[in-house]
Design an enzyme around this catalytic site. Structure first.
Site, PDB file in Angstrom:
ATOM      1  N   SER A 126      -7.579  50.522 -45.145  1.00 24.58           N
ATOM      2  CA  SER A 126      -7.856  49.292 -44.391  1.00 24.58           C
ATOM      3  C   SER A 126      -9.188  49.403 -43.675  1.00 24.58           C
ATOM      4  O   SER A 126      -9.604  50.501 -43.271  1.00 24.58           O
ATOM      5  CB  SER A 126      -6.740  49.104 -43.365  1.00 24.58           C
ATOM      6  N   ALA A 127      -9.802  48.262 -43.454  1.00 26.98           N
ATOM      7  CA  ALA A 127     -11.039  48.230 -42.671  1.00 26.98           C
ATOM      8  C   ALA A 127     -10.790  48.672 -41.240  1.00 26.98           C
ATOM      9  O   ALA A 127     -11.746  48.956 -40.509  1.00 26.98           O
ATOM     10  CB  ALA A 127     -11.617  46.824 -42.677  1.00 26.98           C
ATOM     11  N   THR A 128      -9.530  48.770 -40.848  1.00 26.84           N
ATOM     12  CA  THR A 128      -9.223  49.238 -39.494  1.00 26.84           C
ATOM     13  C   THR A 128      -9.741  50.663 -39.279  1.00 26.84           C
ATOM     14  O   THR A 128      -9.966  51.064 -38.141  1.00 26.84           O
ATOM     15  CB  THR A 128      -7.694  49.136 -39.226  1.00 26.84           C
ATOM     16  N   TYR A 150      -1.157  52.710 -36.270  1.00 28.09           N
ATOM     17  CA  TYR A 150      -1.270  52.202 -37.654  1.00 28.09           C
ATOM     18  C   TYR A 150      -2.585  52.672 -38.275  1.00 28.09           C
ATOM     19  O   TYR A 150      -2.615  53.249 -39.367  1.00 28.09           O
ATOM     20  CB  TYR A 150      -1.192  50.667 -37.668  1.00 28.09           C
ATOM     21  N   LYS A 154      -3.534  55.488 -41.400  1.00 29.22           N
ATOM     22  CA  LYS A 154      -4.401  55.290 -42.579  1.00 29.22           C
ATOM     23  C   LYS A 154      -5.471  56.395 -42.633  1.00 29.22           C
ATOM     24  O   LYS A 154      -5.785  56.921 -43.705  1.00 29.22           O
ATOM     25  CB  LYS A 154      -5.077  53.917 -42.530  1.00 29.22           C
ATOM     26  N   ARG A 232     -14.506  37.673 -39.348  1.00 28.87           N
ATOM     27  CA  ARG A 232     -13.848  38.625 -40.249  1.00 28.87           C
ATOM     28  C   ARG A 232     -14.277  38.331 -41.679  1.00 28.87           C
ATOM     29  O   ARG A 232     -14.789  37.243 -41.981  1.00 28.87           O
ATOM     30  CB  ARG A 232     -12.315  38.483 -40.178  1.00 28.87           C
ATOM     31  N   ARG A 293      -7.974  38.512 -27.483  1.00 29.90           N
ATOM     32  CA  ARG A 293      -6.785  39.346 -27.703  1.00 29.90           C
ATOM     33  C   ARG A 293      -7.193  40.802 -27.460  1.00 29.90           C
ATOM     34  O   ARG A 293      -8.201  41.258 -28.022  1.00 29.90           O
ATOM     35  CB  ARG A 293      -6.308  39.145 -29.152  1.00 29.90           C
TER      36      ARG A 293
END
Ligand code: NAD
Ligand code: UFG
Length: 346
Positions: A126-128, A150, A154, A232, A293
């Site tokens: 993931s780009a996370t 999370y 990854k 995004r 957020r």
């Protein structure tokens, strides 16, 4: 290219669209999924769309005996590993569950693959893993970091894959770093079916568009972006599905464990996506601005040069396509897969 492929988590959102593309390309496909976040109806519809059958095993990816059974049943050429938990907020409250499911699950899978002599893996990263990116567009060699369990799961899995490739050159591992997958199959038969209140922008937007929720809250209007809302890299799930087929094809040429961004390379703000959805639906979407957020970054979009070079793949669909297909899925299935069941699966 018709080698048998094992797809873990193949009943889920990205998995189901990828399984359809695999079937259409002629691959025999076995899906292993514990259905913790999926409805078997998704696979029933995949079969209907493909006109071909999927072998389905309801099991957990940590169930070594189940995996060994699948590898014994036929010579699996490669595994596409989607199975995992993916809710960022939930992972902060339940870190052990996330590490157990995602990290221990991948370890069990890799051990079973090693034992069976199957050393080709396509992994859902993931780009996370880029955390708050140092520069844009994001290239694969940028620093990696995690801000929640999370993302950390990854990163740990990516590290395990890199170590494995170093230890044994027979392994070929594609670490596909997805940006923001959205949209649905153009038939409107399969799509994303979140349980409860959606956390992500697109599914929330769809529920507002269909009248299920009164308005969209736009988190932050003071980001350093042209319209002040977060940017995004939204990618159509069918483009993403094709990216997996491209990765499978390129796998023998990829050295060791190779990280590859899958995005469009184009940033899109929240307001731009809302505008595209208004075009797709033909009516205005009620929205309100709300505070940022916590944990959100301002902008995130991919440099897709590696995918073009190594996989000969690029995204072809834009926000208009994503919103059109997501909206048909929502309109035709207001309650997701619970709307209507297809006979014959499970
Ligand atoms: P999803 O929840 O729809 O699909 C995951 C599937 O894995 C589900 O069908 C679930 O039942 C299954 N699963 C979970 N744990 C399992 C286990 N222990 N054993 C067997 N099956 C299990 O999610 P998705 O959006 O399709 O994501 C697929 C993968 O891509 C995940 O690994 C996710 O982390 C990753 N990813 C997703 C996004 C996104 O925005 N959707 C972005 C980046 C990466
Ligand atoms: N947003 C809103 N309102 C909402 C939901 C989201 O304004 O109701 C905004 C967010 O603030 C952000 C943008 O829409 O600016 C996108 O938010 P998403 O939650 O859809 O996506 P994220 O980029 O925050 O996170 C997603 C996945 C992560 C993954 C990451 C990178 O949820 O798991 O993409 O792939 F790590």
């Amino acid at each position: 290219m018709t080698q048998p492929i094992l797809v873990t988590g193949g009943a889920g959102y990205i998995g189901s669209h990828t399984v359809l593309e695999l079937l259409k390309a002629g691959h025999p496909v076995t899906v292993l999924d514990n259905l913790s976040n999926a409805n078997p109806e998704a696979l029933a519809r995949v079969q209907e769309l493909a006109g071909r059958e999927v072998a389905f095993c309801r099991a957990d990816v940590r169930d070594r005996a189940a995996l060994d059974g699948l590898f014994r049943a036929q010579p699996i050429h490669a595994v596409i590993h989607f199975a995992g938990l993916k809710a960022v907020g939930e992972s902060t409250g339940q870190p052990l569950r996330y590490y157990q499911n995602n990290v221990a699950g991948t370890l069990t899978l890799l051990e079973a693959m090693e034992a069976a002599g199957c050393r080709n893996l396509v992994f859902s990263s993931s780009a996370t893993v880029y955390g708050d990116p140092a520069a844009l567009p994001i290239t694969e060699d940028m620093p990696l970091s995690a801000t929640n369990p999370y993302g950390q799961s990854k990163l740990i899995i990516e590290d395990i894959c890199r170590d494995l490739a170093k230890a044994d050159p027979r392994w070929h591992l594609a670490l596909l770093r997805y940006f923001n997958p959205v949209g649905a199959h153009p038939s409107g038969r399969i799509g994303e079916d979140p349980l409860g209140t959606p956390n992500n922008l697109m599914p929330y937007l769809l529920q507002v568009a269909s009248g299920r929720r009164p308005h969209l809250s736009i988190f932050g209007r003071d980001y350093p972006t042209p319209d002040g809302t977060g940017i995004r890299d939204y990618i159509h799930v069918m483009d993403l599905a094709r990216g997996h087929l491209a990765a499978l094809k390129a796998l023998p040429e990829l050295p060791g464990a190779t990280a590859i961004n899958l995005g469009t390379g184009r940033g899109c703000s929240v307001l731009e996506l809302v505008a595209a959805m208004e075009v797709a639906t033909g009516f205005p979407i009620p929205r309100q601005f709300a505070p940022r957020r916590p944990g959100d970054i301002a902008s995130c979009y991919a440099d897709c040069g590696s995918a073009e070079r190594l996989l000969d793949w690029r995204a072809t669909q834009d926000q208009g396509d994503m919103c059109r297909d997501a909206w048909s899925w929502q309109r035709l299935n207001p309650d997701g897969y619970r709307s209507q069941l297809t006979k014959g699966m499970l």
